[in-house]
Every structure is written in C-alpha cells, then in structure tokens.
Design a protein around this motif. Sequence first.
Motif, PDB file in Angstrom:
ATOM      1  N   PHE A 547       0.641  -1.248  -0.018  1.00 35.54           N
ATOM      2  CA  PHE A 547       0.131   0.030   0.075  1.00 35.54           C
ATOM      3  C   PHE A 547       1.063   1.388  -0.023  1.00 35.54           C
ATOM      4  CE2 PHE A 547      -2.815  -3.255   2.063  1.00 35.54           C
ATOM      5  CZ  PHE A 547      -3.916  -3.144   0.931  1.00 35.54           C
ATOM      6  N   ILE A 548       1.892   1.199   0.564  1.00 38.14           N
ATOM      7  CA  ILE A 548       2.942   2.410   0.823  1.00 38.14           C
ATOM      8  C   ILE A 548       3.475   2.495  -0.576  1.00 38.14           C
ATOM      9  CG2 ILE A 548       4.813   3.479   2.133  1.00 38.14           C
ATOM     10  CD1 ILE A 548       2.188   2.567   3.632  1.00 38.14           C
ATOM     11  N   ILE A 551       1.235   4.627  -2.668  1.00 39.84           N
ATOM     12  CA  ILE A 551       0.440   5.740  -2.026  1.00 39.84           C
ATOM     13  C   ILE A 551       0.254   7.106  -2.700  1.00 39.84           C
ATOM     14  CG2 ILE A 551       2.335   6.532  -0.498  1.00 39.84           C
ATOM     15  CD1 ILE A 551       0.375   6.538   1.841  1.00 39.84           C
ATOM     16  N   SER A 554      -1.936   6.536  -6.231  1.00 40.50           N
ATOM     17  CA  SER A 554      -3.136   5.759  -5.915  1.00 40.50           C
ATOM     18  C   SER A 554      -4.033   6.480  -4.831  1.00 40.50           C
ATOM     19  CB  SER A 554      -3.057   4.208  -5.519  1.00 40.50           C
ATOM     20  OG  SER A 554      -4.054   3.644  -5.193  1.00 40.50           O
ATOM     21  N   ASP A 557      -5.507   3.829  -2.334  1.00 40.76           N
ATOM     22  CA  ASP A 557      -4.468   3.195  -1.385  1.00 40.76           C
ATOM     23  C   ASP A 557      -4.435   4.294  -0.063  1.00 40.76           C
ATOM     24  OD1 ASP A 557      -4.037   1.048  -2.699  1.00 40.76           O
ATOM     25  OD2 ASP A 557      -1.880   1.551  -3.266  1.00 40.76           O
ATOM     26  N   GLN A 558      -4.444   5.735  -0.714  1.00 44.03           N
ATOM     27  CA  GLN A 558      -4.356   6.738   0.542  1.00 44.03           C
ATOM     28  C   GLN A 558      -5.620   6.468   1.190  1.00 44.03           C
ATOM     29  OE1 GLN A 558      -3.797  10.518  -1.448  1.00 44.03           O
ATOM     30  NE2 GLN A 558      -2.446   9.544  -2.778  1.00 44.03           N
ATOM     31  N   ILE A 561      -5.424   3.403   3.798  1.00 42.38           N
ATOM     32  CA  ILE A 561      -4.465   3.525   4.693  1.00 42.38           C
ATOM     33  C   ILE A 561      -5.137   4.658   5.677  1.00 42.38           C
ATOM     34  CG2 ILE A 561      -2.318   4.634   5.488  1.00 42.38           C
ATOM     35  CD1 ILE A 561      -1.343   3.665   2.747  1.00 42.38           C
ATOM     36  N   ALA A 577       3.616   2.018   9.004  1.00 41.83           N
ATOM     37  CA  ALA A 577       3.759   1.899   7.771  1.00 41.83           C
ATOM     38  C   ALA A 577       5.080   1.409   7.320  1.00 41.83           C
ATOM     39  CB  ALA A 577       3.682   3.316   7.041  1.00 41.83           C
ATOM     40  N   GLN A 585       6.440   9.358   0.216  1.00 41.30           N
ATOM     41  CA  GLN A 585       5.803   8.355   1.062  1.00 41.30           C
ATOM     42  C   GLN A 585       5.737   8.715   2.524  1.00 41.30           C
ATOM     43  OE1 GLN A 585       8.316   5.015   0.099  1.00 41.30           O
ATOM     44  NE2 GLN A 585       7.084   4.320  -1.890  1.00 41.30           N
ATOM     45  N   ARG A 588       2.998  11.264   2.917  1.00 49.64           N
ATOM     46  CA  ARG A 588       1.803  10.671   2.825  1.00 49.64           C
ATOM     47  C   ARG A 588       1.302   9.984   4.123  1.00 49.64           C
ATOM     48  NH1 ARG A 588      -1.319  13.110  -1.195  1.00 49.64           N
ATOM     49  NH2 ARG A 588       0.167  13.295  -3.284  1.00 49.64           N
ATOM     50  N   VAL A 589       1.955   9.299   4.506  1.00 49.78           N
ATOM     51  CA  VAL A 589       1.681   8.294   5.687  1.00 49.78           C
ATOM     52  C   VAL A 589       1.695   9.079   6.889  1.00 49.78           C
ATOM     53  CG1 VAL A 589       2.774   6.251   5.013  1.00 49.78           C
ATOM     54  CG2 VAL A 589       4.306   7.976   6.453  1.00 49.78           C
ATOM     55  N   ALA A 592      -1.856  10.594   6.614  1.00 45.88           N
ATOM     56  CA  ALA A 592      -2.659   9.808   6.930  1.00 45.88           C
ATOM     57  C   ALA A 592      -2.841   9.444   8.309  1.00 45.88           C
ATOM     58  CB  ALA A 592      -2.432   8.348   6.189  1.00 45.88           C
TER      59      ALA A 592
END
Length: 632
Positions: A547-548, A551, A554, A557-558, A561, A577, A585, A588-589, A592
């Motif tokens: 998924f990462i 990320i 997509s 996927d975001q 997560i 993550a 990345q 993004r995490v 999230a």
Amino acid sequence: MAGTLYTSPASLAIGAIAGSVTAGCIAYVSGSLALLICSIGIHLVGVLRVASAVIYLRVQAKETPSEQLHWERNYEIGAWLYASLLGAQAFLTLNQSSNTILLLMATIMATGYSAGVAARNAGRPIIAIGQLCLGTLPMALGLFLMGTPLAITLSLCIIIFVMGMVDISLQIYEVVYTALSGKQEKSEVAARFEKMARSDMLTGLDNRLAMQMRLGELLDTIDQDNPDKLTVIWMDLDHFKTINDTLGHLAGDKVLIVTAQRVKAVLGNRGWLARFGGDEFVIMAIVDSAEEAGRLGNEILDSVSQPVSINENTVEVAASLGVAVAPDHGRQSEIMLKNADIALYHAKNEGGKRVRAFEPFMHEDFLMHRQIESGLTDALANEEFTVLFQPIIDLETGRTKSCEALLRWNHPELGDVSPAVFIPVAESAGLIGDITEWVLRKACEAAAKWPEEINVSVNISPALLKQNNLPVTIIETLVNTGMVARRLELEITESVLLDKNPHTNSLLRQLQKMGLRLCLDDFGTGFSSLTYLRSWEFDTIKIDKSFIRNIGNSPTDQKIIGAVVQLAKSLEVATVAEGVETEEQLQRVREAGCSRVQGFYYARPMTAAQASQRLSLEDLSDPDDQQIVNLR
C-alpha cells in the motif's frame, strides 16, 4: 485327503502279489473249496485296489472335494474287504488243515499284513484299526477253537498284540496329526507374515514395499506401442501434523482411515491405492492421457477435502497431489515416484489443496529446495545465520520506538538466500522451531542492552504457533537474557487468525497474559477482517508495504491507509507503515496519521552493534528536537 491313502501304488501291488501267491498255494495244497473261494477273492480285490490307485493318481488333480471323499470311501471298503479275506483265510486254514507249512503261511500273511497297514494307514486310524482287527481277530478265534493250551495261549497273545497295535496306531496318528497341524500352522503364519510385510496395518492398503513391486509390474506393461499410460499420483494431507498435535494420534489415525476409504471409493476398479507412510498415499492407475490423470487427481481431491467427524470435533481435511504420467515422465519406478514427489512439492509450495502435474522445470526447483533444506540443518551449527535489526521510528518524537529482528542467511554455495525462500522450507522440514528459538535469543540478547523504552519485535511462524512449547521457549529466553516481557513484541500474520484453530487462539492469549506485545503484520494483504481487531487486543498493526509503494499515485491506497489508521486510533492501537523509502511516501503516511514508520528512508537493517550505536546517538541528541534522526 485321499492322496495320502493312494500315495504308493507299488506297496499295494507288492502286498497284492504276496497275498495272491500265498492264497493260491494254500488253496491248491489244501484242496478246500472255501479256501479256493478266499483265494479268488484275494486275487480280485488285490487287483482292483492296485488298479484303483493307478487310476486315482492320473485324475486326482481334476477331482472335486466330493469326488475326493468318494475315492477315500472306495479305499476304505477295499482295505477292510482285503483284510477280512486274509483273516477268513487264516481262520479256515487253522480249522481245515493240519499242514504246518500252510498254517504258518496263513498266519504269517495275516499278521504281517495287519502290522504293515497299521503303519501305512496311520493317518486314518479307523481304517488302520479296522484292517488290524479284521485280519488278526479271526486268526485268534481259530486258534481258540482248536482248544489246545498252546493254541489258546497263542490266541490270547494275538489279542494282546492287537491291543498293542491299536495303541501304536493311535500314537502314530497323533504324531502325524501334530506334525501336519504344525506344518499347516507354520504355513498359515508364514502367509500372515507375508501379508503383513506387504500391507499397512492401519488402513489395510498396500504398503510401500507392495506399492513399489506393483508399480514395477505396471510399468513393464507400458511402452510406446501401447496407447495406455500409467499415472502415479502422490498425495499428502495438508497440516496433518496439526491434527495429531491438537486432537491426538487416534484422531489422526481416523483421518487416515477415512481418507483411504474415500480414495478407494473414487478409484473403484480403475486403479490401486497404497499408503507410502505417515500421511502420504500413492495412487496408480491406467489412463488414456495426461488430461485424464489430472481429472482423476481432482476427483480424489474433491472427495478427500471434506470434513471428518471425530467424537465431538469436526476436522477440516485437505490434500495436495502431485501427478506424473508414464512413459511421458519416466519409465522406471524410482523416476516416476521422484517426479510425482516433485509435483507434490510444487502443489504444497503454492498453498496446498491443489493438484499439480509434473513439468520438467520443476526438477531444478526441487533440487534447489533439497539443497536449501539440507543446508538449513547445518546453518545454525556453522553460524551461517545473522540477525539484523531495522529501526521503527515514532513520527511524533522522531526517535526509534522499536527494532524489528530480521533473519538473514548466507549459504556457503548459494550465497545470500532470501527469507521468503528458506523460511517456508524450514517450516515444511520442521526446522522452524530451532531457528525461531535462536532468533529470539539473539534478539533478546541485543535488546537487553538497549534503553528500557526500546522494544524488539520478532516474526513468529504460523507453524510454530501450532506447537505447545513456544511459551516455554520464550520464558526461558527472557530469563536467560534478562529481557523484560513487555519489551518483546511478536509479529503474526492474518493467516494465523484465519485458521481459527482453538489451540492457536489459546496459545496467543497465553502469550498476552505473559505480558508480551502482539503485532498484526502485513495487514491488508490477506483475508482482512475487523473481527480480528475486535477479538484481539493488538498493540500494533503493520500496514503492508504494497500500500505504501503506490501511496503517491493511488488515491484508493491513500483512503485505505487513512481508514485503517483511524480505526486503529479509535482502538488505541499503534500503526506502522512498512517500506517507506521516499520523502513523498513519508509525507503521505504522516498526512494519513500513521504513528510509526519503517523503511530504507530511515535506516536499512543493521547489526546489533550498529543498532546500539544508533540508539546511543539518539540518547545524546536534544530530547526537545523532534526532527527524525536519519542515520542511513
């Protein structure tokens, strides 16, 4: 059997000739009509008995049991009639003649004959005793009627002689009967042992020896000119050891018996089934084509893959099957079995519960598998394994929260072998327990030297969670290394929970009660279910790196997560993550809401010494500085 009575026509012929000559002489010299009639009778009966014996020996192989009994009755009547005639001849001679030579001939003939038949027909005591009495008692009566003291004395001696011969006949019969019974018993025992040597005692199927003999015979019938093919299907039950470990060997035995019955029902008269050993079976069948062999394999798989009721438990049964077809895949039994085994290995390696036909490329993979399996046995002793540690960073503090212990193997010939390759081999070979114990010890020895707030996580194989000694191994490791239980985190995959094994569930709860932390690894890649999070108090959820990886590109996927993170926060569970490698990345995490990250962006896996050095540098940094310590 009648054959024992007619076994020697020559002895009958000799006796008949002696009796005829003696009777003829007595009748001729005495001139008695009665003795002449006896002589004629002795001639005729003797000839008939010899002729009967010769005829029997020519036709005995064709006789039925009832006809055999008829021949035995004929012999009995002839023997008694002949003995009666000799006894009558002795009686008449004693009473009608004073010729000493004739008296001697008649009595010796009757006495000698009676003694001889007592031995010859000892296997039939009724016949032997009947001949003895009919041949000698008339002679004793004749002597008694003579009235002289010597004649009466001799008569009594003959009676005593008859009684002794009767006893001897019965003793001989007992000895003969015992010997024959012993021989028959030995023959039956030998037959039983031969059957035992060729049969599996649990299922009644052919065993390995009988299977190999039958396979060799079947392969001899397969050639290029014959359109038929021979398929060899090697079947192995999936997770059979778990049944034995959790429900006991009696339950395992019942599964094997039911499996054998189901396969035999599918095969009918189309093929042969043998138990190769343990939970392995070999099926042999004549088929028209490789496609038919595959269809037969699927029929067997469908039949076997049904629940088995054992007491109050319902056991799910599944199997993997490897198919080889002769002459396409070999002409020798060893090669056929090897290729079927290779196909079976691929079926199990692909998750089990499937049928795989042998293909040439599988041979190389199989050799690699065997090389890895044999190498694993020596890897621990030769210190070929290494444990590396990859930091897991807390995004809020920017410091290392934990380190995951990662096993690496440098094979002396193959070089670095990926854990994704050798761990499944270790599981199938039953070596995963020793390897995990070694990893736990190395991980705890290293972590015991770290700051108290830093944890260490170790992956636990699903196969290991089905064994009983894992808690004991962990306790011993903690005691020997001085590690605190709350600092050890066990990473398990969703497949463990999907199995819904009562023993596994009980073991996991036991580990939690010991104070160990639980991490749900690779979340989202398997059959993910919110039931896991509701049923288990996980300390950490790891979001899989797949998924990462996408990320940044997509939105789906975001969103996934983000949803997982929000769910984890509501349950007060930390999220990690995995596989963060780029700045994007990371961003993004962070957006999230992930609480922790792991990946090459922060640090690659490192040795225990390097991990200790990194943690020491973090301790020296400003605790108010929340920038991530990036020590790649």
